[in-house]
Write a protein that holds these residues in place. Structure first.
Motif, PDB file in Angstrom:
ATOM      1  N   GLU A  67       0.976  -1.121  -0.094  1.00 29.77           N
ATOM      2  CA  GLU A  67      -0.009   0.226  -0.108  1.00 29.77           C
ATOM      3  C   GLU A  67       0.843   1.187   0.020  1.00 29.77           C
ATOM      4  O   GLU A  67       0.925   1.623  -0.754  1.00 29.77           O
ATOM      5  CB  GLU A  67      -1.028  -0.307   1.387  1.00 29.77           C
ATOM      6  CG  GLU A  67      -2.107  -0.576   1.271  1.00 29.77           C
ATOM      7  CD  GLU A  67      -2.805  -1.460   2.226  1.00 29.77           C
ATOM      8  OE1 GLU A  67      -2.773   0.102   3.165  1.00 29.77           O
ATOM      9  OE2 GLU A  67      -3.650  -2.224   2.265  1.00 29.77           O
ATOM     10  N   ARG A  68       2.129   1.767   0.581  1.00 26.87           N
ATOM     11  CA  ARG A  68       2.718   2.169   0.827  1.00 26.87           C
ATOM     12  C   ARG A  68       3.656   2.286  -0.299  1.00 26.87           C
ATOM     13  O   ARG A  68       3.935   3.478  -0.772  1.00 26.87           O
ATOM     14  CB  ARG A  68       3.870   2.391   2.127  1.00 26.87           C
ATOM     15  CG  ARG A  68       3.513   2.347   3.354  1.00 26.87           C
ATOM     16  CD  ARG A  68       3.861   1.718   4.549  1.00 26.87           C
ATOM     17  NE  ARG A  68       4.964   2.510   5.028  1.00 26.87           N
ATOM     18  CZ  ARG A  68       5.550   2.469   5.527  1.00 26.87           C
ATOM     19  NH1 ARG A  68       5.882   0.923   6.742  1.00 26.87           N
ATOM     20  NH2 ARG A  68       6.972   3.754   6.266  1.00 26.87           N
ATOM     21  N   CYS A  99       3.546   5.877  -2.722  1.00 29.44           N
ATOM     22  CA  CYS A  99       4.493   7.080  -2.998  1.00 29.44           C
ATOM     23  C   CYS A  99       4.538   6.405  -4.214  1.00 29.44           C
ATOM     24  O   CYS A  99       5.257   7.501  -5.449  1.00 29.44           O
ATOM     25  CB  CYS A  99       5.859   5.995  -2.825  1.00 29.44           C
ATOM     26  SG  CYS A  99       5.993   6.152  -0.819  1.00 29.44           S
ATOM     27  N   LEU A 100       4.167   5.621  -5.076  1.00 28.92           N
ATOM     28  CA  LEU A 100       3.800   5.785  -6.891  1.00 28.92           C
ATOM     29  C   LEU A 100       3.010   7.075  -6.638  1.00 28.92           C
ATOM     30  O   LEU A 100       3.491   7.563  -7.903  1.00 28.92           O
ATOM     31  CB  LEU A 100       3.807   4.465  -7.058  1.00 28.92           C
ATOM     32  CG  LEU A 100       4.015   4.400  -9.061  1.00 28.92           C
ATOM     33  CD1 LEU A 100       4.959   4.552  -9.452  1.00 28.92           C
ATOM     34  CD2 LEU A 100       3.609   2.417  -9.398  1.00 28.92           C
ATOM     35  N   ASP A 101       2.440   6.320  -6.617  1.00 27.85           N
ATOM     36  CA  ASP A 101       1.104   8.290  -7.105  1.00 27.85           C
ATOM     37  C   ASP A 101       1.808   9.178  -7.132  1.00 27.85           C
ATOM     38  O   ASP A 101       1.589  10.181  -7.590  1.00 27.85           O
ATOM     39  CB  ASP A 101      -0.153   7.812  -6.110  1.00 27.85           C
ATOM     40  CG  ASP A 101      -1.362   6.842  -6.953  1.00 27.85           C
ATOM     41  OD1 ASP A 101      -0.540   5.685  -7.517  1.00 27.85           O
ATOM     42  OD2 ASP A 101      -1.522   6.222  -6.291  1.00 27.85           O
ATOM     43  N   HIS A 102       2.313   9.650  -5.653  1.00 30.00           N
ATOM     44  CA  HIS A 102       2.605  10.894  -5.041  1.00 30.00           C
ATOM     45  C   HIS A 102       4.002  11.556  -5.931  1.00 30.00           C
ATOM     46  O   HIS A 102       4.279  12.168  -6.068  1.00 30.00           O
ATOM     47  CB  HIS A 102       2.841  10.530  -3.419  1.00 30.00           C
ATOM     48  CG  HIS A 102       3.242  12.119  -3.352  1.00 30.00           C
ATOM     49  ND1 HIS A 102       1.972  13.162  -2.890  1.00 30.00           N
ATOM     50  CD2 HIS A 102       3.958  12.611  -2.993  1.00 30.00           C
ATOM     51  CE1 HIS A 102       2.162  14.023  -2.658  1.00 30.00           C
ATOM     52  NE2 HIS A 102       3.718  14.086  -1.869  1.00 30.00           N
ATOM     53  N   ALA A 141      14.804   5.825  -5.096  1.00 30.10           N
ATOM     54  CA  ALA A 141      15.499   5.797  -3.586  1.00 30.10           C
ATOM     55  C   ALA A 141      15.271   4.725  -3.113  1.00 30.10           C
ATOM     56  O   ALA A 141      15.468   4.184  -2.292  1.00 30.10           O
ATOM     57  CB  ALA A 141      13.467   6.596  -2.732  1.00 30.10           C
ATOM     58  N   ILE A 142      14.680   3.491  -4.394  1.00 31.62           N
ATOM     59  CA  ILE A 142      14.546   2.098  -3.285  1.00 31.62           C
ATOM     60  C   ILE A 142      16.410   1.680  -3.294  1.00 31.62           C
ATOM     61  O   ILE A 142      16.237   0.941  -3.048  1.00 31.62           O
ATOM     62  CB  ILE A 142      14.372   1.600  -4.368  1.00 31.62           C
ATOM     63  CG1 ILE A 142      12.246   1.595  -3.866  1.00 31.62           C
ATOM     64  CG2 ILE A 142      13.890  -0.398  -3.770  1.00 31.62           C
ATOM     65  CD1 ILE A 142      11.258   0.592  -4.586  1.00 31.62           C
ATOM     66  N   ASP A 143      16.189   2.289  -4.731  1.00 27.35           N
ATOM     67  CA  ASP A 143      18.220   2.014  -4.660  1.00 27.35           C
ATOM     68  C   ASP A 143      19.022   2.441  -4.141  1.00 27.35           C
ATOM     69  O   ASP A 143      19.559   1.854  -3.494  1.00 27.35           O
ATOM     70  CB  ASP A 143      18.220   2.444  -5.855  1.00 27.35           C
ATOM     71  CG  ASP A 143      20.792   2.045  -6.554  1.00 27.35           C
ATOM     72  OD1 ASP A 143      20.284   0.440  -6.318  1.00 27.35           O
ATOM     73  OD2 ASP A 143      20.468   2.930  -7.537  1.00 27.35           O
ATOM     74  N   ILE A 172      12.679   3.968   2.690  1.00 32.25           N
ATOM     75  CA  ILE A 172      12.435   5.112   1.556  1.00 32.25           C
ATOM     76  C   ILE A 172      11.581   6.403   1.969  1.00 32.25           C
ATOM     77  O   ILE A 172      11.562   6.876   0.875  1.00 32.25           O
ATOM     78  CB  ILE A 172      11.918   4.059   0.605  1.00 32.25           C
ATOM     79  CG1 ILE A 172      13.052   2.734   0.450  1.00 32.25           C
ATOM     80  CG2 ILE A 172      11.347   4.056  -0.638  1.00 32.25           C
ATOM     81  CD1 ILE A 172      12.395   0.875  -0.205  1.00 32.25           C
ATOM     82  N   GLU A 173      10.723   6.125   2.515  1.00 37.41           N
ATOM     83  CA  GLU A 173       9.692   7.364   2.592  1.00 37.41           C
ATOM     84  C   GLU A 173      10.297   8.540   3.317  1.00 37.41           C
ATOM     85  O   GLU A 173      10.107   9.589   2.305  1.00 37.41           O
ATOM     86  CB  GLU A 173       8.415   7.168   3.045  1.00 37.41           C
ATOM     87  CG  GLU A 173       7.203   5.742   2.364  1.00 37.41           C
ATOM     88  CD  GLU A 173       6.204   5.684   3.890  1.00 37.41           C
ATOM     89  OE1 GLU A 173       4.884   5.302   3.269  1.00 37.41           O
ATOM     90  OE2 GLU A 173       6.534   5.342   4.331  1.00 37.41           O
TER      91      GLU A 173
END
Length: 133
Positions: free
Chosen positions: A41-42, A46-49, A58-60, A73-74
């Motif tokens: 869900e998060r 994050c993908l939408d925002h 950010a994941i990398d 990541i957030e």
């Protein structure tokens, strides 16, 4: 949300949402092989925002720093949103901005533990008078 993400993984993500499938795939490879429902869900939020490119970077970066959590990541994404994207030396941002964190360097300035060497003490005080004479 209208997405049913209970059973979504990189292989079962809806084909119409290729960006989400890619984000889940990178998350599974870099962060956690079996993401929780909350993480999915998060990821979707994050993908939408923030968009796919920022989320994948950010994941990398979280993986590179060894901080493999959705919260981290957030935090990276929020920092980039507030302060701008910091990528001083390269595509993945592994430059000076990714240097050692203060908490990790704090121990470098501590005094070394005192090691008692009895022989050195004997040599040091060998020629001294006791004062009790």
């Amino acid at each position: 949300k209208d997405k049913d993400i209970k059973n979504i993984s990189s292989t079962t993500a809806p084909p119409q949402d290729e960006n989400f499938r890619q984000a889940v795939e990178v998350y599974e490879k870099s962060i956690r092989p079996v993401p929780s429902l909350a993480d999915l869900e998060r990821l979707s939020d994050c993908l939408d925002h923030y968009g796919k490119d920022a989320l994948l970077k950010a994941i990398d970066r979280a993986d590179y720093r060894g901080r493999r959590s959705m919260g981290y990541i957030e935090g990276i994404l929020q920092s980039w949103e507030q302060n701008g994207y910091d990528d001083p030396e390269g595509e993945h941002g592994h430059g000076k901005a990714d240097g050692p964190r203060p908490a990790k360097t704090a121990g470098r300035h501590r005094k070394k533990a005192f090691r008692f060497d009895p022989e050195a003490e004997r040599r040091k005080w060998a020629n001294e008078k006791s004062g009790w004479d």
